[in-house]
Design a protein around this motif. Structure first.
Motif, short mmCIF file in Angstrom:
data_model
loop_
_atom_site.label_atom_id
_atom_site.label_comp_id
_atom_site.label_asym_id
_atom_site.label_seq_id
_atom_site.Cartn_x
_atom_site.Cartn_y
_atom_site.Cartn_z
N PRO A 6 0.82 -1.21 0.00
CA PRO A 6 0.00 0.00 0.00
C PRO A 6 0.86 1.26 0.00
O PRO A 6 1.96 1.28 0.54
N SER A 7 0.34 2.30 -0.63
CA SER A 7 1.04 3.60 -0.66
C SER A 7 0.52 4.45 0.48
O SER A 7 -0.35 5.31 0.29
N THR A 8 1.04 4.18 1.66
CA THR A 8 0.59 4.90 2.84
C THR A 8 1.70 4.93 3.88
O THR A 8 2.63 4.14 3.82
N ASN A 9 1.57 5.82 4.80
CA ASN A 9 2.49 5.88 5.94
C ASN A 9 1.79 5.44 7.22
O ASN A 9 2.37 5.56 8.29
N ASP A 10 0.56 4.94 7.08
CA ASP A 10 -0.21 4.48 8.24
C ASP A 10 0.37 3.15 8.72
O ASP A 10 0.33 2.14 8.00
N VAL A 11 0.88 3.16 9.92
CA VAL A 11 1.55 1.98 10.47
C VAL A 11 0.60 0.79 10.57
O VAL A 11 1.00 -0.35 10.29
N SER A 12 -0.64 1.01 10.92
CA SER A 12 -1.57 -0.12 11.06
C SER A 12 -1.86 -0.77 9.71
O SER A 12 -1.98 -2.00 9.63
N VAL A 13 -1.93 0.01 8.65
CA VAL A 13 -2.15 -0.55 7.31
C VAL A 13 -0.92 -1.33 6.86
O VAL A 13 -1.04 -2.44 6.33
N LEU A 14 0.26 -0.78 7.09
CA LEU A 14 1.49 -1.47 6.73
C LEU A 14 1.68 -2.75 7.55
O LEU A 14 2.09 -3.78 7.02
N ARG A 15 1.35 -2.69 8.83
CA ARG A 15 1.45 -3.88 9.69
C ARG A 15 0.49 -4.97 9.20
O ARG A 15 0.84 -6.15 9.16
#
Length: 60
Positions: free
Chosen positions: A10-19
């Protein structure tokens, strides 16, 4: 033969999405490793493994 399909990161900096993405990758990898057996491998690959094992043990 099963195919492993992975979504791009994903193209995001949201830690929960990356986790969540990393957790999904880990689950897919564990599933692949635990389901490896002779039925999931080609005859060519299995014969190359046998040849490799024989050469390592000095049987050739």
């Amino acid at each position: 033969m099963a195919v492993l399909k992975l979504d791009p990161p994903p193209s995001t900096n949201d830690v929960s999405v990356l986790r969540s993405y990393i957790n999904d990758l880990y689950d897919a990898l564990v599933n692949v490793v635990y389901n490896l057996d002779g039925d999931n491998m080609s005859e060519e690959f299995l014969s190359s493994i046998q040849t490799s094992n024989k050469s390592e043990s000095g049987e050739i």
